[in-house]
Design a protein around this motif. Structure first.
Motif, PDB file in Angstrom:
ATOM      1  N   GLY A  88      24.474 113.760 -11.611  1.00  0.00           N
ATOM      2  CA  GLY A  88      23.316 113.320 -10.850  1.00  0.00           C
ATOM      3  C   GLY A  88      23.393 113.686  -9.382  1.00  0.00           C
ATOM      4  N   LEU A  89      24.604 114.012  -8.917  1.00  0.00           N
ATOM      5  CA  LEU A  89      24.770 114.424  -7.525  1.00  0.00           C
ATOM      6  C   LEU A  89      24.724 115.938  -7.379  1.00  0.00           C
ATOM      7  N   ALA A  90      24.251 116.623  -8.435  1.00  0.00           N
ATOM      8  CA  ALA A  90      24.232 118.085  -8.430  1.00  0.00           C
ATOM      9  C   ALA A  90      23.335 118.632  -7.332  1.00  0.00           C
ATOM     10  N   ALA A 144      18.635 115.972  -9.855  1.00  0.00           N
ATOM     11  CA  ALA A 144      19.486 115.453  -8.788  1.00  0.00           C
ATOM     12  C   ALA A 144      18.778 114.330  -8.060  1.00  0.00           C
ATOM     13  N   VAL A 145      19.523 113.296  -7.709  1.00  0.00           N
ATOM     14  CA  VAL A 145      18.937 112.169  -7.002  1.00  0.00           C
ATOM     15  C   VAL A 145      19.717 111.927  -5.722  1.00  0.00           C
ATOM     16  N   GLN A 146      19.060 111.276  -4.774  1.00  0.00           N
ATOM     17  CA  GLN A 146      19.707 110.940  -3.513  1.00  0.00           C
ATOM     18  C   GLN A 146      20.432 109.623  -3.694  1.00  0.00           C
ATOM     19  N   SER A 147      21.747 109.664  -3.841  1.00  0.00           N
ATOM     20  CA  SER A 147      22.533 108.464  -4.093  1.00  0.00           C
ATOM     21  C   SER A 147      23.296 108.069  -2.848  1.00  0.00           C
ATOM     22  N   ILE A 148      23.639 106.781  -2.771  1.00  0.00           N
ATOM     23  CA  ILE A 148      24.438 106.301  -1.656  1.00  0.00           C
ATOM     24  C   ILE A 148      25.927 106.537  -1.917  1.00  0.00           C
ATOM     25  N   SER A 152      33.503 111.376  -4.821  1.00  0.00           N
ATOM     26  CA  SER A 152      34.810 110.731  -4.777  1.00  0.00           C
ATOM     27  C   SER A 152      34.693 109.245  -5.104  1.00  0.00           C
ATOM     28  N   GLU A 153      33.663 108.600  -4.570  1.00  0.00           N
ATOM     29  CA  GLU A 153      33.453 107.178  -4.832  1.00  0.00           C
ATOM     30  C   GLU A 153      33.083 106.943  -6.292  1.00  0.00           C
ATOM     31  N   LEU A 154      32.298 107.841  -6.860  1.00  0.00           N
ATOM     32  CA  LEU A 154      31.930 107.700  -8.269  1.00  0.00           C
ATOM     33  C   LEU A 154      33.162 107.828  -9.161  1.00  0.00           C
ATOM     34  N   SER A 155      34.085 108.672  -8.751  1.00  0.00           N
ATOM     35  CA  SER A 155      35.309 108.858  -9.541  1.00  0.00           C
ATOM     36  C   SER A 155      36.199 107.620  -9.515  1.00  0.00           C
ATOM     37  N   ASP A 156      35.983 106.725  -8.546  1.00  0.00           N
ATOM     38  CA  ASP A 156      36.800 105.518  -8.434  1.00  0.00           C
ATOM     39  C   ASP A 156      36.278 104.366  -9.288  1.00  0.00           C
ATOM     40  N   ILE A 157      35.135 104.538  -9.927  1.00  0.00           N
ATOM     41  CA  ILE A 157      34.572 103.463 -10.744  1.00  0.00           C
ATOM     42  C   ILE A 157      35.431 103.270 -11.988  1.00  0.00           C
ATOM     43  N   SER A 158      35.717 102.011 -12.313  1.00  0.00           N
ATOM     44  CA  SER A 158      36.629 101.713 -13.411  1.00  0.00           C
ATOM     45  C   SER A 158      35.967 101.902 -14.763  1.00  0.00           C
ATOM     46  N   THR A 159      36.817 101.987 -15.791  1.00  0.00           N
ATOM     47  CA  THR A 159      36.307 102.149 -17.157  1.00  0.00           C
ATOM     48  C   THR A 159      35.417 100.977 -17.585  1.00  0.00           C
ATOM     49  N   PRO A 160      35.802  99.701 -17.354  1.00  0.00           N
ATOM     50  CA  PRO A 160      34.906  98.595 -17.722  1.00  0.00           C
ATOM     51  C   PRO A 160      33.547  98.675 -17.020  1.00  0.00           C
ATOM     52  N   GLN A 161      33.536  99.137 -15.772  1.00  0.00           N
ATOM     53  CA  GLN A 161      32.272  99.265 -15.050  1.00  0.00           C
ATOM     54  C   GLN A 161      31.417 100.386 -15.639  1.00  0.00           C
ATOM     55  N   LEU A 162      32.055 101.490 -16.025  1.00  0.00           N
ATOM     56  CA  LEU A 162      31.330 102.592 -16.650  1.00  0.00           C
ATOM     57  C   LEU A 162      30.737 102.168 -17.992  1.00  0.00           C
ATOM     58  N   VAL A 163      31.516 101.388 -18.748  1.00  0.00           N
ATOM     59  CA  VAL A 163      31.031 100.904 -20.048  1.00  0.00           C
ATOM     60  C   VAL A 163      29.838  99.974 -19.853  1.00  0.00           C
ATOM     61  N   ALA A 164      29.901  99.115 -18.836  1.00  0.00           N
ATOM     62  CA  ALA A 164      28.774  98.224 -18.542  1.00  0.00           C
ATOM     63  C   ALA A 164      27.533  99.028 -18.176  1.00  0.00           C
ATOM     64  N   LEU A 165      27.736 100.101 -17.430  1.00  0.00           N
ATOM     65  CA  LEU A 165      26.619 100.940 -16.993  1.00  0.00           C
ATOM     66  C   LEU A 165      26.029 101.736 -18.151  1.00  0.00           C
ATOM     67  N   ALA A 166      26.790 101.908 -19.229  1.00  0.00           N
ATOM     68  CA  ALA A 166      26.314 102.678 -20.385  1.00  0.00           C
ATOM     69  C   ALA A 166      25.097 102.034 -21.039  1.00  0.00           C
ATOM     70  N   LYS A 167      24.907 100.737 -20.821  1.00  0.00           N
ATOM     71  CA  LYS A 167      23.763 100.043 -21.417  1.00  0.00           C
ATOM     72  C   LYS A 167      22.453 100.358 -20.693  1.00  0.00           C
ATOM     73  N   ALA A 168      22.529 100.966 -19.524  1.00  0.00           N
ATOM     74  CA  ALA A 168      21.320 101.393 -18.822  1.00  0.00           C
ATOM     75  C   ALA A 168      20.794 102.674 -19.481  1.00  0.00           C
ATOM     76  N   PRO A 169      19.489 102.937 -19.397  1.00  0.00           N
ATOM     77  CA  PRO A 169      18.931 104.144 -20.016  1.00  0.00           C
ATOM     78  C   PRO A 169      19.534 105.406 -19.418  1.00  0.00           C
ATOM     79  N   VAL A 176      20.595 102.741 -11.137  1.00  0.00           N
ATOM     80  CA  VAL A 176      20.992 101.355 -11.401  1.00  0.00           C
ATOM     81  C   VAL A 176      22.278 101.018 -10.640  1.00  0.00           C
ATOM     82  N   LEU A 177      23.210 101.955 -10.620  1.00  0.00           N
ATOM     83  CA  LEU A 177      24.459 101.742  -9.877  1.00  0.00           C
ATOM     84  C   LEU A 177      24.183 101.610  -8.386  1.00  0.00           C
ATOM     85  N   ASP A 178      23.286 102.420  -7.862  1.00  0.00           N
ATOM     86  CA  ASP A 178      22.904 102.308  -6.453  1.00  0.00           C
ATOM     87  C   ASP A 178      22.337 100.925  -6.154  1.00  0.00           C
TER      88      ASP A 178
END
Length: 273
Positions: A88-90, A144-148, A152-169, A176-178
């Motif tokens: 998404g940061l492409a 591509a979207v304008q994210s905050i 590097s910060e996206l790479s620091d997100i934990s596995t449980p947080q990524l799994v929680a985010l998987a429920k978003a479309p 949603v993360l922003d």
């Protein structure tokens, strides 16, 4: 517990050495974790398990990694979401991004839920994979979207947080993360798994029931209303009016007039008078 901890007061140099070891260890765990979820995602979506003689991703994971189905799905989901976030940061011109190699060093940043130590360490021992034409799943083409966030910060997100985010479309997860980050910052709190879950829940669009579902709901409501009317009739017929005083008669008249009005309205709606 070692004698060093029990009997010696560590010097500042020793304390700094231990601190550095902790940071390096956590970074290595994080790097291994990222490599594992990326590889699990590739293994599932490219069906690479077939080449190893397995019929399914779960059969491969249960046999090779000794992990349960739920855990295997979490790892693959986490890899999928992380790939989507980074894609998404492409660059808007190229509109696609290659996932960075996770074998390098990471910044010394420890999130509140950053490390999941249950990942099999043998997964992180594999050599970095080379990108080939067959590995087209490594490239995602998404708007591509304008994210905050930075990559590097996206790479620091934990596995449980990524799994929680998987429920978003799909396609909306970075937005949603922003939103979760903005809300956490407003409350001066770190982003946690619960913060993301709440953001995902708030972003869910209401689902309109189908015509058949609406018809079933109406019939159910009608049956409930008929039951209430039947009980009302029984109550009125069984009512003993022998000792009803004048004040109660006025109250009953007002109540019965309201019931009669409701009955007239219902008769008109049903098509008879």
């Amino acid at each position: 517990m070692s004698n060093e901890v029990i009997n010696q007061v560590p010097t500042v140099e020793r304390a700094k050495e231990l601190e550095q070891q902790v940071k390096e260890g956590l970074n290595q765990l994080k790097a291994g974790q990222d490599k594992a979820i990326t590889a699990c995602h590739k293994m599932r979506d490219t069906k690479a398990y077939n080449a190893l003689g397995f019929d399914s991703y779960n059969a491969w994971g249960e046999s090779t990694l000794n992990l349960k189905k739920s855990r295997l799905n979490e790892l693959a989901q986490a890899g999928e979401v992380q790939q989507e976030l980074l894609a998404g940061l492409a660059d808007p011109v190229n509109n696609a991004v290659k996932l960075p190699d996770t074998t390098g060093s990471f910044e010394n940043h420890v999130a509140s839920e950053s490390i999941d130590s249950s990942i099999d360490p043998s997964v992180s021992d594999s050599k970095p994979e080379q990108v080939t034409k067959q590995e087209t799943s490594d490239i995602l083409s998404v708007p591509a979207v304008q994210s905050i966030f930075t990559s590097s910060e996206l790479s620091d997100i934990s596995t449980p947080q990524l799994v929680a985010l998987a429920k978003a479309p799909k396609g909306e997860r970075l937005a949603v993360l922003d939103k979760a980050a903005v809300e956490a910052k407003a409350e001066d709190k770190p982003i946690t798994t619960n913060t993301i879950k709440e953001a995902v829940k708030a972003s869910a669009k209401p689902v309109e029931p189908s015509a058949d579902e609406q018809a079933v709901a109406i019939k159910k409501y009608h049956r409930s209303a008929m039951g209430k009317v039947s009980r009302l009739g029984e109550t009125l017929r069984e009512l003993d009016t022998t000792n009803v005083n004048s004040e109660e008669i006025v109250s009953w008249k007002a109540y019965l007039d309201d019931v009669k009005e409701s009955i007239l309205v219902l008769e008109k709606e049903l098509g008879y008078e």
